[in-house]
Design a protein around this motif. Structure first.
Motif, mmCIF file in Angstrom:
data_model
loop_
_atom_site.group_PDB
_atom_site.id
_atom_site.type_symbol
_atom_site.label_atom_id
_atom_site.label_comp_id
_atom_site.label_asym_id
_atom_site.label_seq_id
_atom_site.Cartn_x
_atom_site.Cartn_y
_atom_site.Cartn_z
ATOM 1 N N TRP A 193 -22.578 3.532 -6.250
ATOM 2 C CA TRP A 193 -21.676 3.328 -7.385
ATOM 3 C C TRP A 193 -22.130 2.181 -8.291
ATOM 4 C CZ3 TRP A 193 -18.557 7.274 -8.002
ATOM 5 C CH2 TRP A 193 -17.597 7.229 -9.014
ATOM 6 N N GLN A 194 -23.435 2.046 -8.433
ATOM 7 C CA GLN A 194 -23.989 1.062 -9.348
ATOM 8 C C GLN A 194 -24.333 1.684 -10.694
ATOM 9 O OE1 GLN A 194 -27.612 -0.714 -7.936
ATOM 10 N NE2 GLN A 194 -27.825 -2.108 -9.683
ATOM 11 N N LYS A 195 -24.734 2.940 -10.643
ATOM 12 C CA LYS A 195 -25.163 3.641 -11.839
ATOM 13 C C LYS A 195 -24.510 5.022 -11.844
ATOM 14 C CE LYS A 195 -29.446 5.161 -14.131
ATOM 15 N NZ LYS A 195 -30.921 5.205 -14.010
ATOM 16 N N GLU A 196 -23.745 5.299 -12.893
ATOM 17 C CA GLU A 196 -22.995 6.551 -12.976
ATOM 18 C C GLU A 196 -23.408 7.347 -14.212
ATOM 19 O OE1 GLU A 196 -20.941 7.188 -10.361
ATOM 20 O OE2 GLU A 196 -21.751 5.264 -9.691
ATOM 21 N N ILE A 239 -10.683 7.063 -11.841
ATOM 22 C CA ILE A 239 -11.844 7.144 -10.941
ATOM 23 C C ILE A 239 -12.342 5.746 -10.584
ATOM 24 C CG2 ILE A 239 -14.242 7.933 -10.784
ATOM 25 C CD1 ILE A 239 -13.457 10.291 -12.575
ATOM 26 N N PHE A 240 -12.371 4.847 -11.555
ATOM 27 C CA PHE A 240 -12.832 3.493 -11.289
ATOM 28 C C PHE A 240 -11.884 2.741 -10.360
ATOM 29 C CE2 PHE A 240 -15.249 3.280 -15.607
ATOM 30 C CZ PHE A 240 -16.186 4.177 -15.097
ATOM 31 N N SER A 241 -10.620 3.073 -10.410
ATOM 32 C CA SER A 241 -9.662 2.405 -9.511
ATOM 33 C C SER A 241 -9.884 2.794 -8.053
ATOM 34 C CB SER A 241 -8.230 2.746 -9.936
ATOM 35 O OG SER A 241 -7.980 4.140 -9.752
ATOM 36 N N ARG A 242 -10.491 3.955 -7.787
ATOM 37 C CA ARG A 242 -10.769 4.385 -6.413
ATOM 38 C C ARG A 242 -12.112 3.889 -5.899
ATOM 39 N NH1 ARG A 242 -8.584 9.196 -8.591
ATOM 40 N NH2 ARG A 242 -10.676 10.107 -8.857
ATOM 41 N N HIS A 243 -13.126 3.863 -6.745
ATOM 42 C CA HIS A 243 -14.480 3.540 -6.293
ATOM 43 C C HIS A 243 -15.027 2.244 -6.867
ATOM 44 C CE1 HIS A 243 -14.672 7.577 -4.611
ATOM 45 N NE2 HIS A 243 -14.329 8.079 -5.793
ATOM 46 N N GLY A 244 -14.374 1.691 -7.840
ATOM 47 C CA GLY A 244 -14.867 0.471 -8.460
ATOM 48 C C GLY A 244 -15.526 0.749 -9.801
ATOM 49 N N VAL A 245 -15.807 -0.319 -10.524
ATOM 50 C CA VAL A 245 -16.411 -0.221 -11.854
ATOM 51 C C VAL A 245 -17.930 -0.290 -11.708
ATOM 52 C CG1 VAL A 245 -16.569 -1.250 -14.145
ATOM 53 C CG2 VAL A 245 -14.399 -1.315 -12.896
ATOM 54 N N PRO A 246 -18.661 0.668 -12.252
ATOM 55 C CA PRO A 246 -20.132 0.637 -12.147
ATOM 56 C C PRO A 246 -20.729 -0.403 -13.102
ATOM 57 C CG PRO A 246 -19.470 2.504 -13.471
ATOM 58 C CD PRO A 246 -18.193 1.866 -12.982
ATOM 59 N N GLU A 247 -21.992 -0.699 -12.861
ATOM 60 C CA GLU A 247 -22.694 -1.603 -13.764
ATOM 61 C C GLU A 247 -23.214 -0.872 -15.000
ATOM 62 O OE1 GLU A 247 -25.793 -3.611 -11.705
ATOM 63 O OE2 GLU A 247 -24.452 -4.563 -10.244
ATOM 64 N N ASN A 248 -23.737 0.328 -14.785
ATOM 65 C CA ASN A 248 -24.286 1.126 -15.889
ATOM 66 C C ASN A 248 -23.602 2.485 -15.918
ATOM 67 O OD1 ASN A 248 -26.315 -0.857 -16.579
ATOM 68 N ND2 ASN A 248 -27.467 -0.170 -14.792
ATOM 69 N N PHE A 249 -23.265 2.903 -17.119
ATOM 70 C CA PHE A 249 -22.587 4.182 -17.308
ATOM 71 C C PHE A 249 -23.367 4.975 -18.355
ATOM 72 C CE2 PHE A 249 -19.387 7.051 -19.083
ATOM 73 C CZ PHE A 249 -18.784 7.538 -17.940
ATOM 74 N N PHE A 250 -23.915 6.148 -17.935
ATOM 75 C CA PHE A 250 -24.741 6.970 -18.813
ATOM 76 C C PHE A 250 -23.947 8.201 -19.261
ATOM 77 C CE2 PHE A 250 -27.787 4.415 -16.663
ATOM 78 C CZ PHE A 250 -28.865 4.284 -17.512
ATOM 79 N N LYS A 263 -15.979 2.168 -26.823
ATOM 80 C CA LYS A 263 -16.725 0.905 -26.813
ATOM 81 C C LYS A 263 -15.826 -0.246 -26.372
ATOM 82 C CE LYS A 263 -19.917 2.346 -30.477
ATOM 83 N NZ LYS A 263 -20.420 2.081 -31.852
ATOM 84 N N ASP A 264 -14.607 -0.258 -26.853
ATOM 85 C CA ASP A 264 -13.669 -1.301 -26.427
ATOM 86 C C ASP A 264 -13.349 -1.185 -24.936
ATOM 87 O OD1 ASP A 264 -13.663 -2.059 -29.060
ATOM 88 O OD2 ASP A 264 -11.813 -0.967 -29.553
ATOM 89 N N PHE A 265 -13.273 0.061 -24.445
ATOM 90 C CA PHE A 265 -13.020 0.282 -23.019
ATOM 91 C C PHE A 265 -14.186 -0.248 -22.168
ATOM 92 C CE2 PHE A 265 -13.915 3.431 -19.556
ATOM 93 C CZ PHE A 265 -12.982 2.944 -18.652
ATOM 94 N N GLY A 270 -16.103 -4.149 -18.442
ATOM 95 C CA GLY A 270 -17.308 -4.877 -18.078
ATOM 96 C C GLY A 270 -18.453 -4.013 -17.558
ATOM 97 N N PHE A 271 -18.711 -2.870 -18.134
ATOM 98 C CA PHE A 271 -19.883 -2.076 -17.754
ATOM 99 C C PHE A 271 -20.712 -1.784 -19.001
ATOM 100 C CE2 PHE A 271 -16.523 1.010 -18.684
ATOM 101 C CZ PHE A 271 -17.158 1.941 -19.490
ATOM 102 N N LYS A 272 -21.977 -1.504 -18.787
ATOM 103 C CA LYS A 272 -22.910 -1.223 -19.867
ATOM 104 C C LYS A 272 -22.967 0.280 -20.116
ATOM 105 C CE LYS A 272 -27.743 -1.852 -21.295
ATOM 106 N NZ LYS A 272 -29.075 -2.356 -20.890
ATOM 107 N N HIS A 273 -22.670 0.650 -21.341
ATOM 108 C CA HIS A 273 -22.674 2.069 -21.704
ATOM 109 C C HIS A 273 -23.996 2.416 -22.376
ATOM 110 C CE1 HIS A 273 -20.953 5.553 -24.286
ATOM 111 N NE2 HIS A 273 -21.447 5.994 -23.145
ATOM 112 N N VAL A 274 -24.731 3.362 -21.802
ATOM 113 C CA VAL A 274 -26.030 3.797 -22.318
ATOM 114 C C VAL A 274 -25.915 5.278 -22.673
ATOM 115 C CG1 VAL A 274 -28.505 4.031 -21.872
ATOM 116 C CG2 VAL A 274 -27.218 2.127 -20.853
#
Length: 464
Positions: A193-196, A239-250, A263-265, A270-274
Motif C-alpha cells: 500500500w505504498q503505490k496505488e 478505501i484509505f480509511s481501511r488500508h491507509g493513505v498511499p504515498e503515490n497515487f497513479f 488536487k485539493d483532496f 498528503g499523497f502524490k498524484h501522478v
C-alpha cells in the motif's frame, strides 16, 4: 503454306461371290474414288464447308490444323502490337518486337509445312510448341527492364538522395508511425500500500471505481452511481480509511482525477498524484490490466463479492495471495481449509522481490521480442513534430517529469503527449533557392523555409 485443296484416293477390293452369278462371279472389283475438299480461308474461319462431309481422320486433322494456323498468325500479330506499345520506351524495343514476332510467324509457317506432310504424327507437337512459344513471349514482356528507370534508381541510391528524400518528405512523415519502444516495467514498491493505481470502467451500463496495490495486487472495487469527481473522492476516502493513505497515487487524465477538487483532496490527505500520458493507457498499465481482470470476474460470477474474495485469496506466481502480501494473513473462504493456515504470518519480502524481478524481466523480454521494439530519439525544445492523435503539427516546448512524455504547443494550445504520439520533422528541410524578383527583397534560406512551412495547411491523417 500448304494448299487449301486436299486430294486423297483409296481403293476398295471386294472378293468373288462363291455362289457365282452373272456380272459378279469370280470377279474382283476395285473401286477408286477421288474427291477433293476445297477449303478457302473464309470457309476455314467459318468452321464449316457447305456441301462437304468429312469422312476420314486425316481430313478432320487437316481442317483443325488450318484453323490453328490462322489463329496462331492472328495471335502473333496481336502480341507483336502489344509488345510494340509496351516496349516503346526501351532503346531496343522495336528490334525485340520484330525478332520475336518474326520467330513466331516463321515457326507457324514451318510447322504448317511439316504438318501438311504428316498431320496425325506431328500435329500434337505443334500445339505444345505453340503454347510454349506464347509463354516465352509473355515472360519476355514482363522481364524486359527499362534501363532509364534502373539507372535513375542506382544513381539516387549511390548518392543517398533517395533516402534523404524519403526522410525529409512531410507527407511520408505524417503517414509514418513510430515503432514500439522497449517496455518500462514498474518497479516493485518496498512495502504494501505504498503505490496505488486507479481507473474507472463501465460494465453492463454500470460505472465502477478500481484501486489496485502495486505491491500485493490487492484490488478494491466500488460502484459509482454518478461519476463526478466528488463521488470518486468519497469512495477513495473509504478505501484509505481501511488500508491507509498511499504515498503515490497513479491514474489517467480523466476529468474526475484532473479536477481542482481532486488536487485539493491529494494535498489534504498528503499523497502524490501522478497522471499518465493522455491517450496512452499503457503508462497506467497496472490499473488497466486489473480492469480486465475485474470485468472477467464480474461477468462470470453470480455473486461478485464471492468472486472478489476468491481472487484476493488465490496465490499469485510468487506463492502468496494478494491478502497475504497486503495483510500478512490468509482469508477464510467457503472452501474448507485447516485452521492453522489462518494464522497470521508475514511473507518473506526477499523471496517475493526476487521472484517478482524474475517474472518482470521475463515479461519484458517477451514483450520486446514480440513487438520488435526500438528506442526513439529524444526530442529537443523547439523541434517541430507531427502529433498523430490530434493529426496536427506542433512544437516541442519541454520534456515532462514523467519518462517519455513531452509538453507540446499545438493548434489547440499546450498539451502533453507521450513520445509514441510524436513524429519529429527534420530540423533542416531541403529548400531549392530561387532568384528573387525585384519587388521581393532577398531572404535567407532559413527564413524562406520557415515562411513556407507556416503557410502549408495541416493534412489530417489517421493514426492510432
Amino acid at each position: 503454306m500448304p494448299s487449301s485443296k486436299a486430294k486423297y484416293s483409296y481403293s476398295i477390293k471386294r472378293g468373288a461371290n462363291p455362289g457365282g452369278g452373272s456380272g459378279s462371279s469370280g470377279m474382283n472389283m476395285t473401286t477408286n474414288r477421288d474427291y477433293s475438299v476445297n477449303l478457302s480461308v473464309q470457309q476455314v474461319l467459318s468452321l464449316w464447308v457447305q456441301g462437304t462431309t468429312l469422312q476420314h481422320f486425316t481430313e478432320m486433322w487437316y481442317w483443325v490444323f488450318l484453323w490453328c494456323l490462322f489463329s496462331s498468325l492472328f495471335v502473333h500479330g496481336a502480341v507483336g502490337l502489344l509488345m510494340l506499345v509496351m516496349l516503346q520506351r526501351h532503346k531496343r524495343g522495336r528490334l525485340i518486337t520484330l525478332v520475336l514476332v518474326s520467330v513466331g510467324f516463321l515457326a507457324s509457317l514451318s510447322g504448317s509445312v511439316i504438318t501438311s506432310k504428316s498431320i496425325p504424327l506431328h500435329h500434337p507437337l505443334f500445339f505444345i510448341f505453340f503454347g510454349l512459344r506464347l509463354t516465352s513471349i509473355e515472360l519476355s514482356i514482363q522481364r524486359v527492364p527499362i534501363p532509364l528507370l534502373d539507372k535513375v534508381k542506382e544513381e539516387l541510391k549511390k548518392s543517398g538522395q533517395l533516402d534523404e528524400l524519403v526522410r525529409n518528405c512531410k507527407t511520408c512523415i505524417k503517414e509514418r508511425g513510430n515503432p514500439v519502444e522497449p517496455l518500462m516495467s514498474s518497479e516493485l514498491p518496498e512495502r504494501p500500500w505504498q503505490k496505488e493505481g486507479s481507473d474507472l470502467f463501465t460494465l453492463n451500463h454500470d460505472n465502477y471505481l478500481l484501486v489496485v496495490d502495486y505491491y500485493s495486487r490487492y484490488v478494491e472495487i466500488a460502484k459509482l452511481t454518478p461519476t463526478r469527481s466528488q463521488d470518486v473522492i468519497v469512495h477513495l476516502k473509504s478505501i484509505f480509511s481501511r488500508h491507509g493513505v498511499p504515498e503515490n497515487f497513479f491514474s489517467d487524465n480523466g476529468p474526475q482525477y484532473s479536477s481542482q477538487q481532486f488536487k485539493d483532496f491529494a494535498v489534504a490527505y498528503g499523497f502524490k498524484h501522478v497522471t499518465s500520458s493522455p491517450r496512452f493507457a499503457q503508462s497506467n498499465g497496472e490499473a488497466e490490466r486489473h480492469v480486465q481482470t475485474a470485468k472477467q470476474l464480474l461477468k462470470k460470477a453470480k455473486d461478485p463479492y464471492l468472486a472478489l474474495l476468491a481472487y484476493r485469496a488465490t496465490p499469485l506466481a510468487n506463492g502468496y495471495s494478494p491478502a497475504q502480501l497486503l495483510m500478512g494473513r490468509r482469508l477464510r473462504t467457503p472452501v474448507p481449509q485447516h485452521p492453522s493456515l489462518l494464522t497470521p504470518e508475514l511473507p518473506d519480502s526477499t523471496v517475493v522481490a526476487a521472484k517478482e524481478r524474475e517474472r518482470r524481466a521475463k515479461d519484458t523480454a517477451n514483450y520486446n521480442k514480440r513487438h520488435r521494439v526500438r528506442d526513439l530519439s529524444q526530442l529537443t525544445p523547439g523541434q517541430p513534430v507531427w502529433i498523430t492523435d490530434t493529426k496536427s503539427q506542433g512544437t516541442v516546448v519541454s520534456s515532462h517529469s514523467a519518462p517519455r512524455s513531452y509538453i507540446v504547443d499545438g493548434p489547440s494550445g499546450t498539451i502533453r503527449r507521450n513520445r509514441h504520439h510524436l513524429v519529429p520533422f527534420p530540423e533542416t528541410v531541403p529548400h531549392t533557392p530561387h532568384t528573387p524578383t525585384p519587388s521581393t527583397p532577398p531572404q535567407p534560406v532559413g527564413a524562406a523555409a520557415l515562411r513556407e512551412d507556416s503557410e502549408q495547411p495541416s493534412i489530417p491523417l489517421c493514426h492510432r
